[in-house]
Scaffold this motif. Sequence first.
Motif, PDB file in Angstrom:
ATOM      1  N   VAL A 138       0.845  -1.200   0.000  1.00 51.89           N
ATOM      2  CA  VAL A 138       0.000   0.000   0.000  1.00 51.89           C
ATOM      3  C   VAL A 138       0.878   1.248   0.000  1.00 51.89           C
ATOM      4  CG1 VAL A 138      -1.727   1.293   1.296  1.00 51.89           C
ATOM      5  CG2 VAL A 138      -1.875  -1.205   1.176  1.00 51.89           C
ATOM      6  N   VAL A 139       1.898   1.241   0.871  1.00 53.34           N
ATOM      7  CA  VAL A 139       2.827   2.372   0.935  1.00 53.34           C
ATOM      8  C   VAL A 139       3.472   2.588  -0.426  1.00 53.34           C
ATOM      9  CG1 VAL A 139       5.001   3.188   1.952  1.00 53.34           C
ATOM     10  CG2 VAL A 139       3.305   2.060   3.393  1.00 53.34           C
ATOM     11  N   PHE A 140       3.887   1.474  -1.047  1.00 54.72           N
ATOM     12  CA  PHE A 140       4.519   1.540  -2.368  1.00 54.72           C
ATOM     13  C   PHE A 140       3.578   2.188  -3.382  1.00 54.72           C
ATOM     14  CE2 PHE A 140       5.299  -0.296  -6.586  1.00 54.72           C
ATOM     15  CZ  PHE A 140       6.631   0.024  -6.768  1.00 54.72           C
ATOM     16  N   SER A 141       2.310   1.790  -3.349  1.00 58.96           N
ATOM     17  CA  SER A 141       1.339   2.331  -4.304  1.00 58.96           C
ATOM     18  C   SER A 141       1.120   3.820  -4.087  1.00 58.96           C
ATOM     19  CB  SER A 141       0.000   1.601  -4.179  1.00 58.96           C
ATOM     20  OG  SER A 141       0.205   0.220  -4.271  1.00 58.96           O
ATOM     21  N   ILE A 142       1.011   4.223  -2.812  1.00 53.77           N
ATOM     22  CA  ILE A 142       0.795   5.645  -2.515  1.00 53.77           C
ATOM     23  C   ILE A 142       1.997   6.462  -2.980  1.00 53.77           C
ATOM     24  CG2 ILE A 142       0.562   7.323  -0.635  1.00 53.77           C
ATOM     25  CD1 ILE A 142      -1.028   5.148   0.891  1.00 53.77           C
ATOM     26  N   LEU A 143       3.199   5.944  -2.698  1.00 52.13           N
ATOM     27  CA  LEU A 143       4.407   6.672  -3.105  1.00 52.13           C
ATOM     28  C   LEU A 143       4.497   6.762  -4.627  1.00 52.13           C
ATOM     29  CD1 LEU A 143       7.012   5.261  -0.571  1.00 52.13           C
ATOM     30  CD2 LEU A 143       6.131   7.596  -0.682  1.00 52.13           C
ATOM     31  N   SER A 144       4.053   5.702  -5.320  1.00 49.67           N
ATOM     32  CA  SER A 144       4.061   5.729  -6.787  1.00 49.67           C
ATOM     33  C   SER A 144       3.135   6.825  -7.292  1.00 49.67           C
ATOM     34  CB  SER A 144       3.606   4.387  -7.358  1.00 49.67           C
ATOM     35  OG  SER A 144       4.437   3.357  -6.900  1.00 49.67           O
ATOM     36  N   LEU A 145       1.938   6.903  -6.698  1.00 46.17           N
ATOM     37  CA  LEU A 145       0.982   7.942  -7.098  1.00 46.17           C
ATOM     38  C   LEU A 145       1.554   9.326  -6.836  1.00 46.17           C
ATOM     39  CD1 LEU A 145      -2.451   6.509  -5.916  1.00 46.17           C
ATOM     40  CD2 LEU A 145      -1.681   6.918  -8.264  1.00 46.17           C
ATOM     41  N   LEU A 146       2.185   9.496  -5.659  1.00 44.63           N
ATOM     42  CA  LEU A 146       2.799  10.781  -5.328  1.00 44.63           C
ATOM     43  C   LEU A 146       3.893  11.130  -6.331  1.00 44.63           C
ATOM     44  CD1 LEU A 146       3.169  10.723  -1.438  1.00 44.63           C
ATOM     45  CD2 LEU A 146       1.763  12.275  -2.802  1.00 44.63           C
ATOM     46  N   SER A 147       4.657  10.105  -6.737  1.00 38.58           N
ATOM     47  CA  SER A 147       5.728  10.335  -7.710  1.00 38.58           C
ATOM     48  C   SER A 147       5.147  10.847  -9.018  1.00 38.58           C
ATOM     49  CB  SER A 147       6.512   9.055  -7.976  1.00 38.58           C
ATOM     50  OG  SER A 147       7.169   8.644  -6.807  1.00 38.58           O
ATOM     51  N   PHE A 148       4.046  10.224  -9.451  1.00 39.39           N
ATOM     52  CA  PHE A 148       3.392  10.684 -10.686  1.00 39.39           C
ATOM     53  C   PHE A 148       2.930  12.124 -10.534  1.00 39.39           C
ATOM     54  CE2 PHE A 148       2.688   6.142 -11.924  1.00 39.39           C
ATOM     55  CZ  PHE A 148       3.339   6.230 -13.133  1.00 39.39           C
ATOM     56  N   TYR A 149       2.335  12.395  -9.382  1.00 40.19           N
ATOM     57  CA  TYR A 149       1.795  13.732  -9.142  1.00 40.19           C
ATOM     58  C   TYR A 149       2.914  14.776  -9.170  1.00 40.19           C
ATOM     59  CZ  TYR A 149      -0.105  17.761  -6.763  1.00 40.19           C
ATOM     60  OH  TYR A 149      -0.457  19.032  -6.445  1.00 40.19           O
ATOM     61  N   PHE A 150       3.953  14.522  -8.360  1.00 39.12           N
ATOM     62  CA  PHE A 150       5.052  15.493  -8.299  1.00 39.12           C
ATOM     63  C   PHE A 150       5.820  15.522  -9.615  1.00 39.12           C
ATOM     64  CE2 PHE A 150       4.727  14.732  -3.597  1.00 39.12           C
ATOM     65  CZ  PHE A 150       4.258  16.000  -3.309  1.00 39.12           C
ATOM     66  N   GLY A 151       5.893  14.352 -10.276  1.00 40.48           N
ATOM     67  CA  GLY A 151       6.554  14.289 -11.579  1.00 40.48           C
ATOM     68  C   GLY A 151       5.807  15.125 -12.600  1.00 40.48           C
ATOM     69  N   TYR A 152       4.493  15.051 -12.556  1.00 40.31           N
ATOM     70  CA  TYR A 152       3.686  15.842 -13.478  1.00 40.31           C
ATOM     71  C   TYR A 152       3.867  17.332 -13.203  1.00 40.31           C
ATOM     72  CZ  TYR A 152      -0.203  17.595 -16.177  1.00 40.31           C
ATOM     73  OH  TYR A 152      -0.952  18.292 -17.076  1.00 40.31           O
ATOM     74  N   GLU A 153       3.890  17.671 -11.899  1.00 42.93           N
ATOM     75  CA  GLU A 153       4.114  19.076 -11.521  1.00 42.93           C
ATOM     76  C   GLU A 153       5.488  19.544 -12.008  1.00 42.93           C
ATOM     77  OE1 GLU A 153       2.247  21.260  -8.982  1.00 42.93           O
ATOM     78  OE2 GLU A 153       0.779  20.139 -10.149  1.00 42.93           O
ATOM     79  N   ALA A 154       6.475  18.661 -11.857  1.00 41.20           N
ATOM     80  CA  ALA A 154       7.852  19.053 -12.186  1.00 41.20           C
ATOM     81  C   ALA A 154       8.093  19.093 -13.689  1.00 41.20           C
ATOM     82  CB  ALA A 154       8.832  18.082 -11.520  1.00 41.20           C
ATOM     83  N   PHE A 155       7.535  18.096 -14.385  1.00 43.97           N
ATOM     84  CA  PHE A 155       7.850  17.969 -15.810  1.00 43.97           C
ATOM     85  C   PHE A 155       6.693  18.388 -16.703  1.00 43.97           C
ATOM     86  CE2 PHE A 155      10.295  14.461 -13.744  1.00 43.97           C
ATOM     87  CZ  PHE A 155      11.514  15.093 -13.829  1.00 43.97           C
ATOM     88  N   GLY A 156       5.565  18.773 -16.086  1.00 43.41           N
ATOM     89  CA  GLY A 156       4.356  19.045 -16.848  1.00 43.41           C
ATOM     90  C   GLY A 156       4.556  20.032 -17.986  1.00 43.41           C
ATOM     91  N   PHE A 157       5.442  20.994 -17.754  1.00 45.53           N
ATOM     92  CA  PHE A 157       5.618  22.017 -18.773  1.00 45.53           C
ATOM     93  C   PHE A 157       6.314  21.472 -20.013  1.00 45.53           C
ATOM     94  CE2 PHE A 157       9.072  22.327 -15.764  1.00 45.53           C
ATOM     95  CZ  PHE A 157      10.203  22.369 -16.573  1.00 45.53           C
ATOM     96  N   TYR A 158       6.861  20.263 -19.922  1.00 49.31           N
ATOM     97  CA  TYR A 158       7.446  19.665 -21.125  1.00 49.31           C
ATOM     98  C   TYR A 158       6.376  19.015 -21.991  1.00 49.31           C
ATOM     99  CZ  TYR A 158      12.074  19.912 -18.899  1.00 49.31           C
ATOM    100  OH  TYR A 158      13.223  20.330 -18.308  1.00 49.31           O
ATOM    101  N   LEU A 159       5.208  18.728 -21.372  1.00 46.22           N
ATOM    102  CA  LEU A 159       4.209  17.915 -22.076  1.00 46.22           C
ATOM    103  C   LEU A 159       3.321  18.773 -22.980  1.00 46.22           C
ATOM    104  CD1 LEU A 159       3.152  15.673 -19.039  1.00 46.22           C
ATOM    105  CD2 LEU A 159       4.751  15.107 -20.873  1.00 46.22           C
TER     106      LEU A 159
END
Length: 159
Positions: A138-159
């Motif tokens: 469960v922890v792994f899944s939550i961290l994965s979702l957070l990674s996507f979220y923060f990744g999108y915030e960080a890299f979103g302007f490339y998309l």
Amino acid sequence: MTGKTHIVGGIAASLAYAQFTNHDPIIMLGAGVIGALLPDICHGGSKIGRKLPLLSKLMNMLFGHRTFTHSLLFLVLIAALLNAFIPNEAVRAGFMAGMVSHYILDMATKNGIKLLFPLNMTVRFPMTTRTGGAVENVVFSILSLLSFYFGYEAFGFYL
Ligand SMILES: [Zn+2]
């Protein structure tokens, strides 16, 4: 926690931290993953322990598992080394975020960590989980979702 949880924890932590800095999130992410794996150098079966078996054996012999390499002392020492030898601020910041995420995740396991080493005091959260158990997934899944979220915030302007 297992290596894959630490990796995704390092990704989430470094990308989250990247939001508060002007550093390159890709560099922070790379350093974050390495920082998140480093503390388990004291454990021969870990991802980093298998890469560096001799150093890992030595650390394990000297300190045992989850003691020195899971302490504030080690964190400060690594921070000093990074400050001395790594001029790149993004690398330093990502690495620290990764290490801190490792400590926090291991504090959520039953064995806890010796955060105040050389004091022999175990530090853990009041609620803990077993390494590799269902809760860790469960922890792994939550961290994965957070990674996507923060990744999108960080890299979103490339998309
Ligand atoms: Zn650990």
